[in-house]
Design a protein around this motif. Structure first.
Motif, mmCIF file in Angstrom:
data_model
loop_
_atom_site.group_PDB
_atom_site.id
_atom_site.type_symbol
_atom_site.label_atom_id
_atom_site.label_comp_id
_atom_site.label_asym_id
_atom_site.label_seq_id
_atom_site.Cartn_x
_atom_site.Cartn_y
_atom_site.Cartn_z
ATOM 1 N N ASP A 1 0.856 -1.175 0.000
ATOM 2 C CA ASP A 1 0.000 0.000 0.000
ATOM 3 C C ASP A 1 0.905 1.241 0.000
ATOM 4 O OD1 ASP A 1 0.094 1.254 2.933
ATOM 5 O OD2 ASP A 1 0.049 -0.938 3.147
ATOM 6 N N THR B 1 1.260 3.920 1.856
ATOM 7 C CA THR B 1 1.908 4.327 3.104
ATOM 8 C C THR B 1 3.102 3.434 3.417
ATOM 9 O OG1 THR B 1 -0.253 5.044 3.884
ATOM 10 C CG2 THR B 1 1.468 4.893 5.513
ATOM 11 N N LEU C 1 -4.094 10.076 6.390
ATOM 12 C CA LEU C 1 -4.825 10.126 5.120
ATOM 13 C C LEU C 1 -5.181 8.727 4.630
ATOM 14 C CD1 LEU C 1 -2.817 12.807 3.086
ATOM 15 C CD2 LEU C 1 -5.044 13.073 4.169
ATOM 16 N N ASP C 2 -6.267 8.654 3.889
ATOM 17 C CA ASP C 2 -6.656 7.411 3.248
ATOM 18 C C ASP C 2 -5.594 7.028 2.214
ATOM 19 O OD1 ASP C 2 -8.554 5.310 2.475
ATOM 20 O OD2 ASP C 2 -8.761 6.492 0.631
ATOM 21 N N ALA C 3 -5.253 5.758 2.130
ATOM 22 C CA ALA C 3 -4.198 5.307 1.210
ATOM 23 C C ALA C 3 -4.537 5.623 -0.244
ATOM 24 C CB ALA C 3 -3.945 3.817 1.388
#
Length: 125
Positions: free
Chosen positions: A39, A41, A95-97
């Motif tokens: 992902d 992040t 934050l959303d990925a």
């Protein structure tokens, strides 16, 4: 091609780019997210860890060749960079990925367009 061989080739390519000081980490993030299944992040975290030894190795030679203007650029840049890196790492963690991936893609597009539109020679010859 085996996973290990692919990782080895990507590591070599990103090492070459890092040695030139032109952002091997960007290629590494693309590899990690698109091919290795990380992902966004996690890929950014791996990139930060990767950056430490590769930048140290390149810095030794760039410093030796006189390409590191400490007072003019490095010290002010390092201070501001450390502060903003800490703040944005904190922000990125929340934050959303998917959003983070889109922001990274937009960043790459902007940098690409700027580089394509750049004219003339800049820097040292």
């Amino acid at each position: 091609m085996s996973v290990f061989l692919t990782a080895l080739l990507v590591g070599a390519a990103t090492g070459v780019l890092s040695g030139f000081g032109i952002g091997g980490g960007t290629l590494l993030i693309l590899y990690l997210t698109f091919l290795a299944g990380f992902d966004q992040t996690s890929a950014q975290g791996v990139n930060l860890l990767y950056f430490l030894p590769t930048s140290a190795a390149a810095l030794v030679l760039h410093f030796k060749n006189g390409y590191v203007p400490l007072k003019q650029a490095v010290l002010p840049g390092a201070v501001c960079g450390c502060v903003t890196a800490a703040l944005t790492a904190w922000l990125a963690g929340g934050l959303d990925a998917a959003l983070l991936r889109k922001l990274f893609g937009a960043y790459l597009l902007v940098v690409g367009v700027v580089e394509l539109c750049r004219t003339g020679r800049q820097g040292r010859d």
